[in-house]
Design a protein around this motif. Structure first.
Motif, mmCIF file in Angstrom:
data_model
loop_
_atom_site.group_PDB
_atom_site.id
_atom_site.type_symbol
_atom_site.label_atom_id
_atom_site.label_comp_id
_atom_site.label_asym_id
_atom_site.label_seq_id
_atom_site.Cartn_x
_atom_site.Cartn_y
_atom_site.Cartn_z
ATOM 1 N N GLY A 99 7.226 2.423 6.248
ATOM 2 C CA GLY A 99 8.218 3.478 6.190
ATOM 3 C C GLY A 99 7.969 4.418 5.034
ATOM 4 O O GLY A 99 7.037 4.229 4.242
ATOM 5 N N PRO A 100 8.783 5.462 4.931
ATOM 6 C CA PRO A 100 8.620 6.416 3.837
ATOM 7 C C PRO A 100 8.600 5.712 2.484
ATOM 8 O O PRO A 100 9.384 4.788 2.240
ATOM 9 N N ALA A 101 7.701 6.156 1.605
ATOM 10 C CA ALA A 101 7.558 5.505 0.303
ATOM 11 C C ALA A 101 8.867 5.528 -0.493
ATOM 12 O O ALA A 101 9.126 4.623 -1.297
ATOM 13 N N GLU B 278 2.217 -1.499 12.372
ATOM 14 C CA GLU B 278 3.654 -1.602 12.605
ATOM 15 C C GLU B 278 4.162 -2.927 12.059
ATOM 16 O O GLU B 278 3.406 -3.904 11.969
ATOM 17 N N PRO B 279 5.446 -3.013 11.723
ATOM 18 C CA PRO B 279 6.022 -4.289 11.295
ATOM 19 C C PRO B 279 5.841 -5.355 12.375
ATOM 20 O O PRO B 279 5.996 -5.079 13.565
ATOM 21 N N GLY B 280 5.506 -6.544 11.948
ATOM 22 C CA GLY B 280 5.294 -7.649 12.868
ATOM 23 C C GLY B 280 3.855 -7.805 13.311
ATOM 24 O O GLY B 280 3.493 -8.839 13.883
ATOM 25 N N LYS B 281 3.025 -6.795 13.054
ATOM 26 C CA LYS B 281 1.618 -6.879 13.443
ATOM 27 C C LYS B 281 0.808 -7.592 12.343
ATOM 28 O O LYS B 281 1.235 -7.703 11.187
ATOM 29 N N LEU C 3 0.882 -1.167 0.000
ATOM 30 C CA LEU C 3 0.000 0.000 0.000
ATOM 31 C C LEU C 3 0.917 1.214 0.000
ATOM 32 O O LEU C 3 1.602 1.485 1.001
ATOM 33 N N THR C 4 0.960 1.946 -1.105
ATOM 34 C CA THR C 4 1.966 2.999 -1.249
ATOM 35 C C THR C 4 1.364 4.394 -1.130
ATOM 36 O O THR C 4 0.177 4.615 -1.393
ATOM 37 N N HIS C 5 2.216 5.338 -0.709
ATOM 38 C CA HIS C 5 1.887 6.768 -0.630
ATOM 39 C C HIS C 5 0.650 7.016 0.253
ATOM 40 O O HIS C 5 -0.178 7.882 -0.050
ATOM 41 N N VAL C 6 0.568 6.316 1.337
ATOM 42 C CA VAL C 6 -0.585 6.418 2.226
ATOM 43 C C VAL C 6 -0.170 7.120 3.518
ATOM 44 O O VAL C 6 1.001 7.070 3.909
ATOM 45 N N THR C 7 -1.124 7.779 4.160
ATOM 46 C CA THR C 7 -0.880 8.347 5.488
ATOM 47 C C THR C 7 -1.288 7.316 6.533
ATOM 48 O O THR C 7 -2.427 6.841 6.542
ATOM 49 N N ASP D 239 2.804 9.839 3.346
ATOM 50 C CA ASP D 239 3.583 9.283 2.234
ATOM 51 C C ASP D 239 4.371 8.041 2.664
ATOM 52 O O ASP D 239 5.583 7.958 2.469
ATOM 53 N N GLN D 240 3.665 7.083 3.227
ATOM 54 C CA GLN D 240 4.272 5.841 3.690
ATOM 55 C C GLN D 240 3.938 4.693 2.734
ATOM 56 O O GLN D 240 2.951 4.732 1.992
ATOM 57 N N THR D 241 4.768 3.660 2.799
ATOM 58 C CA THR D 241 4.455 2.371 2.176
ATOM 59 C C THR D 241 4.288 1.336 3.272
ATOM 60 O O THR D 241 5.138 1.241 4.179
ATOM 61 N N VAL D 242 3.193 0.605 3.196
ATOM 62 C CA VAL D 242 2.936 -0.497 4.121
ATOM 63 C C VAL D 242 3.048 -1.780 3.311
ATOM 64 O O VAL D 242 2.279 -1.994 2.365
#
Length: 474
Positions: A40-42, A414-417, A10-14, A26-29
């Motif tokens: 983290g930042p896209a 968060e990572p790991g969730k 999921l890119t460029h998301v808040t 502007d995060q990537t999940v």
């Protein structure tokens, strides 16, 4: 229902930080299987080749929602309605408050990837006194009536042996069986949640081991300026034969009204401080009280009735008029109930301010409530009562995860969730009603985009239309 092992980005998301920190733009999940592997930042997160990528510029991601008080109806083969409505509404976890065999089957099928549905935490049978409030209406439903210590202890064993995750205590438990129930549950390491007992002062129950209390109608005697007298009035409630629940409900209303008119800030503060000290949660289900207290609460022209069985409007009309409204309310009674509902909202705000762990729950399928949709209505009411949008979101995400002992694996992005996520077209912190502006849902790593979400709702409507009409009182 098959699930893919292809990574999803999921890119460029808040990302909404429900712990209270600032939102991250502007995060990537990045998801692999049913787990978040990177946030983290896209510009910095590396997306592996072959990843299924969704550009969500301008959108917001938060943890999937949890409804901490539901009653999902259905049979073993009817999985197209309730589970679909939950997922379509971004509800990725539910706490089922009355154990039924079909709920365990749905959970098995969901966990095996054979159906799309929320994660579920399931109660055992309702454990009540005698007569149990619902025994006249649900002869085939799991209800255990206990009047002795020995019966209460057996009820705990039966609940655990039946595969339930917790014991559901109900309103008419007497002193001896109630405390025996809690003692045995502690020995068998299974939580007890549910209603307060009419027959024991609430202050005693808060410190006895029950982990959460549901609804706001049992709260008032313990917040009066003469707690002992009002708790004694609560203990004198005695449902008459014929229709135990309706008669009990009427008597509770009378005690509520008198207690509210004797409200004491000092008593309420002492009670809420006790909740905090004992780490006991409260699930107020304000949307349920709105349906009952407010004359217009149960709408019989709501378009969402398309997701309920034919004839539901007639059944709801009967319950509204004959049970909740007692055959009709005078203008004075309508005014009293509206003021009582305002007191309920104020009490929830006071609990939140005192630091009580508030859990978002609905009591769907109380008449007037729609599975999945109702949680968004509850969030509206929490904010309208005085909670911040952040606190309301936490009541449906992080606080349930903490209460269920799952905060290491869920409740935040968060990572790991676990990869249970809700993607929105607008910021819910700016306006809580934006939780309804759902673009996509991720359930256990399965991406449900706009088209599939639409099909889920269509399937739910078709499943509802094919159902037999409910009987009055069911």
């Amino acid at each position: 229902m098959t699930f893919t092992d292809v990574p999803i980005a999921l890119t460029h998301v808040t990302v909404i930080d429900v712990t209270g920190g600032p939102s991250l733009p502007d995060q990537t999940v990045l998801l692999t299987g049913d787990t978040i592997v990177a946030v983290g930042p896209a510009s910095q997160v590396v997306i592996p080749p072959g990843t299924e990528t969704h550009d969500h510029t301008g959108r917001y991601v938060l943890p999937g929602l949890t409804d901490m008080h539901v009653h999902s109806e259905g049979g073993d083969d009817d999985e197209r309605l309730f589970p679909a409505l939950y997922i379509a509404n971004g509800v990725t976890t539910v706490r089922e408050m009355w154990g039924q065999p079909h709920l365990h089957e749905w959970r098995r099928r969901t966990e095996a990837g054979k159906m799309l549905g929320p994660r579920s935490i399931i109660a055992g049978p309702i454990v009540d006194g005698s007569p149990a409030l619902w025994e006249e209406l649900f002869n085939d439903a799991p209800i255990i009536s206990v009047t002795t210590e020995q019966e209460a202890r057996r009820a705990v064993g039966e609940t655990k042996d039946g595969g339930a995750d917790f014991v559901k205590a109900y309103s008419r438990l007497g002193r001896e069986p109630y405390f025996a129930l809690l003692d045995e549950a502690a020995k068998q390491d299974i939580p007890v949640v549910g209603h307060r007992s009419d027959l024991i002062p609430l202050d005693e129950q808060v410190g006895a081991g029950q982990r959460s209390f549901e609804h706001v109608h049992g709260l008032w005697p313990a917040t009066a300026d003469d707690v002992e007298r009002m708790e004694a009035a609560m203990a004198r409630i005695s449902p008459e034969p014929g229709f135990h629940y309706a008669n009990w409900f009427k008597q509770v209303n009378e005690v509520e009204w008198e207690s509210v008119n004797r409200y004491s800030r000092a008593s309420a503060t002492a009670l809420f401080e006790r909740f905090v000290a004992e780490d006991v949660a409260y699930c107020p289900t304000l949307i349920m009280h709105a349906a009952i207290d407010l004359a217009e609460g149960i709408r019989l022209d709501d378009q969402r009735l398309a997701y309920m069985a034919p004839g539901t409007d007639d059944m709801w009309s009967f319950i509204r008029d004959e049970i909740f409204h007692g055959g009709g309310r005078s203008p004075d009674e309508v005014d009293k109930r509206r003021r009582l509902f305002d007191h309920r909202r104020a009490a929830v705000a006071a609990m939140d301010e005192a630091g009580v762990r508030v859990l978002a729950g609905t009591d769907a399928v109380t008449p007037g409530l729609f599975p999945g949709f109702a949680l968004h209505d509850e969030l509206d009411l929490l904010v309208g009562s005085g909670l911040s949008t952040m606190r309301a979101l936490r009541a449906a995400t992080l606080e349930p995860a903490r209460f269920l002992g799952r905060e290491r694996i869920s409740g935040t992005v968060e990572p790991g969730k676990l990869a249970d996520l809700l993607v929105l077209d607008a910021d819910p912190l700016a306006d809580i009603t934006n939780t309804r502006r759902i673009h996509a849902v991720v359930a256990a790593g399965r991406y449900v985009g706009p088209d599939e979400r639409g099909r889920l709702l269509e399937t739910a409507a078709a499943a509802a239309a094919a159902m037999a009409p409910p009987m009055e009182g069911e």
